[in-house]
Write a protein that holds these residues in place. Structure first.
Motif, mmCIF file in Angstrom:
data_model
loop_
_atom_site.group_PDB
_atom_site.id
_atom_site.type_symbol
_atom_site.label_atom_id
_atom_site.label_comp_id
_atom_site.label_asym_id
_atom_site.label_seq_id
_atom_site.Cartn_x
_atom_site.Cartn_y
_atom_site.Cartn_z
ATOM 1 N N ILE A 49 44.428 33.896 53.681
ATOM 2 C CA ILE A 49 43.701 34.990 54.325
ATOM 3 C C ILE A 49 44.442 36.312 54.103
ATOM 4 N N TYR A 50 45.749 36.257 54.285
ATOM 5 C CA TYR A 50 46.549 37.471 54.175
ATOM 6 C C TYR A 50 46.468 38.066 52.760
ATOM 7 N N TYR A 110 35.520 36.825 50.050
ATOM 8 C CA TYR A 110 34.668 36.839 51.245
ATOM 9 C C TYR A 110 34.963 35.650 52.154
ATOM 10 N N GLY A 111 35.372 34.529 51.576
ATOM 11 C CA GLY A 111 35.770 33.380 52.398
ATOM 12 C C GLY A 111 36.873 33.774 53.371
ATOM 13 N N ALA A 112 37.822 34.570 52.883
ATOM 14 C CA ALA A 112 38.934 35.003 53.742
ATOM 15 C C ALA A 112 38.427 35.913 54.859
ATOM 16 N N TYR A 113 37.530 36.837 54.521
ATOM 17 C CA TYR A 113 36.997 37.725 55.560
ATOM 18 C C TYR A 113 36.189 36.940 56.597
ATOM 19 N N GLY A 172 44.615 41.442 51.852
ATOM 20 C CA GLY A 172 45.635 42.469 51.675
ATOM 21 C C GLY A 172 45.681 43.080 50.279
ATOM 22 N N THR A 173 44.817 42.575 49.373
ATOM 23 C CA THR A 173 44.794 43.141 48.021
ATOM 24 C C THR A 173 43.368 43.587 47.701
ATOM 25 N N PRO A 174 43.228 44.552 46.787
ATOM 26 C CA PRO A 174 41.874 45.063 46.494
ATOM 27 C C PRO A 174 40.997 43.977 45.857
ATOM 28 N N LEU A 175 39.746 43.955 46.271
ATOM 29 C CA LEU A 175 38.787 43.032 45.674
ATOM 30 C C LEU A 175 38.701 43.252 44.165
#
Ligand SMILES: Nc1ncnc2c1ncn2[C@@H]1O[C@H](COP(=O)(O)OP(=O)(O)OP(=O)(O)O)[C@@H](O)[C@H]1O
Ligand SMILES: [Mg+2]
Lengths: 247, 219
Positions: free
Chosen positions: B57-58, B102-105, B62-65
């Protein structure tokens, strides 16, 4: 008659805080026990221990003669579920499921546990809603009910599993004073039907009225117990008198 | 901005919009369950797994898409030894990047939803004899989705707009067609048409989620 609940030297501590100290009592089938006492005396913790919402740290609990915990050690999880399935609990803040209708709240557990046909379940939920006076609210969501109505739904929900024992943790404390009556009436009716109940309450008049026995808890112990006449009419301990005078 | 011209370019642009919609659907359908899974793993008692989920998740948040997309489309094949096995169709590589991002968001949104559920719900379910798994399925997740719905709606609308990043990895889609037409025909109209198509898509989504929220209002 043998006891339906038997608690021996029950102990519970949260870290170094001893919340329950050597609690011992028995409840006979059909008995109604009211538990009174000051805030923080351990009333909720005692009640919650009986249905395994708290892990006790010492002592024994037997329900129907079956061992829920012995010398601080719990039975296996299957046995725990088996034993606690015979007990229902009603909470101060109702804890209804907001995403289900009133009927959905009543039927969720029996439908999930699948021990009965869905007609039997539906018939009983209708019957119990009628009993608590809420047959017309079956298809309504909890958010649309008053506090007193919510608590009556919670009682009906607890009754859906045909429990032998009902535990109440301050069932009217979250209610406006004018709504307590409708909830107390339902509990009183259950008492008349010989339901075994332990009721933690601040309603002294109700406790005097409905209870066969009263426990006065103070500082993690049952400091004094007896009939309502004894506890309210002729308390033996100074701290019981002090508590009753404050109430 | 003649009507004839708009009709003439609308065809190829809607063609491009098909890629946009396809990507959107693939990402939504796969990233929501992925987010759900990651949320549950992040709460798991198996510490290394939970730690892995949190790290994932981090990193993804934490990095640009755009960096992630470039990484999956052009970076993976450059990895020594295994790189040659990681060459994918550019659209597939980009979709994979979108899904993981998006899974992380969604995982983070669902985690918040879970935190908002009162512990009395677990207790009531337990006393009624439901197992942990039954409680999760029948009591907790349903409420979590309801709480998360507005945030999920927001994220979905962001996704529609983020699909334009396909432009950067040279997968032909709506924006790509618009840019080509602008360069070819010396007119700004294609950009306006593209904007309108994006607006239509977000409008449909907004209405859809409004409907869902009303349907699951529990009143
Ligand atoms: N989860 C917990 N962790 C730590 N301490 C706790 C926890 N639950 C209860 N306690 C403590 O245990 C003591 C007894 O709490 P309990 O809730 O049983 O009292 P009570 O008699 O029900 O009080 P009240 O009338 O306010 O409901 C209190 O000092 C309380 O702060
Ligand atoms: Mg309490």
């Amino acid at each position: 008659m043998s006891s339906i609940i038997e608690v021996k030297q029950l102990q519970k501590s949260f870290g170094s805080l001893d919340v329950l100290k050597q609690i011992t009592f028995e409840v006979k089938p059909g008995e109604v026990v009211a538990v009174i006492g000051p805030s923080g005396s351990g009333k909720s913790t005692m009640l919650r221990s009986l249905v395994h919402l708290e892990e006790i740290t010492g002592g024994s609990i037997f329900i129907h003669g079956k061992t829920l915990a012995e010398n601080g050690k719990y039975a296996g999880s299957a046995a725990i579920r088996d034993i606690t399935a015979t007990m229902g609990m009603v909470f101060q803040h109702f804890n209804l499921f907001p995403h289900l209708t009133v009927r959905g709240n009543l039927e969720l557990a029996p439908r999930t546990l699948k021990r009965e046909s869905s007609q039997v379940i539906a018939a009983r939920s209708t019957e119990l809603l009628t009993k608590v006076g809420l047959a017309d609210k079956a298809d309504v969501y909890p958010s649309m009910l008053s506090g007193g109505q919510k608590q009556r739904v919670a009682i009906a929900r607890a009754l859906m599993l045909n429990p032998d024992i009902l535990l109440f943790d301050e069932p009217t404390s979250a209610l406006d004073p004018e709504l307590t009556g409708e909830v107390l009436r339902v509990i009183r009716q259950l008492a008349e039907e010989n339901m075994t109940m332990i009721i933690v309450t601040h309603e002294m008049n109700f406790a005097r009225d409905v209870a066969d026995r009263v426990f006065f808890m103070d500082n993690g112990e049952i400091a004094e117990s007896g009939t309502p006449e004894q506890i309210f009419g002729n308390p033996q301990l100074e701290r019981t008198r002090t508590f009753l005078n404050q109430e | 901005m003649s009507i004839d011209y708009i009709i003439q370019i609308a065809g190829p642009m809607l063609e491009g919009a098909r890629t946009t919609v396809l990507l959107f659907l693939i990402v939504i359908v796969l990233s929501i369950p992925l987010g759900m899974l990651v949320t549950l793993v992040a709460k798991s008692r198996i510490k290394p797994l939970a730690w892995l989920a949190h790290t994932y998740i981090y990193v993804m948040r934490g990095t640009p898409l755009l960096l992630q997309l470039l990484f999956f489309c052009f970076g993976l094949p450059q990895i020594p030894v295994i790189g040659e096995y990681l060459v994918m169709d550019r659209f597939a590589a980009a979709a994979l990047g979108f899904i993981l991002n998006y899974g992380a968001y969604f995982a983070e949104i669902f985690r918040g939803g879970l935190l908002s559920i009162d512990k009395g719900q677990h207790e009531a379910a337990k006393v009624l004899g439901l197992s942990k798994w039954q409680t999760l399925r029948k009591v907790i997740l349903a409420q979590m989705f309801r709480v998360a719905l507005p945030a999920v709606a927001n994220e979905s609308i962001t996704l529609v707009k983020d699909t334009a990043l396909l432009y950067a990895v040279a997968v032909p889609e709506l924006l790509n067609y618009a840019k080509t037409a602008v360069n070819r025909d010396f007119t700004v109209t294609p950009f306006v048409v593209a904007g309108i198509i994006y607006l239509l898509m977000t409008l449909v989504l907004t209405l859809f989620f409004k409907l869902l929220e009303k349907r699951f209002k529990f009143e």
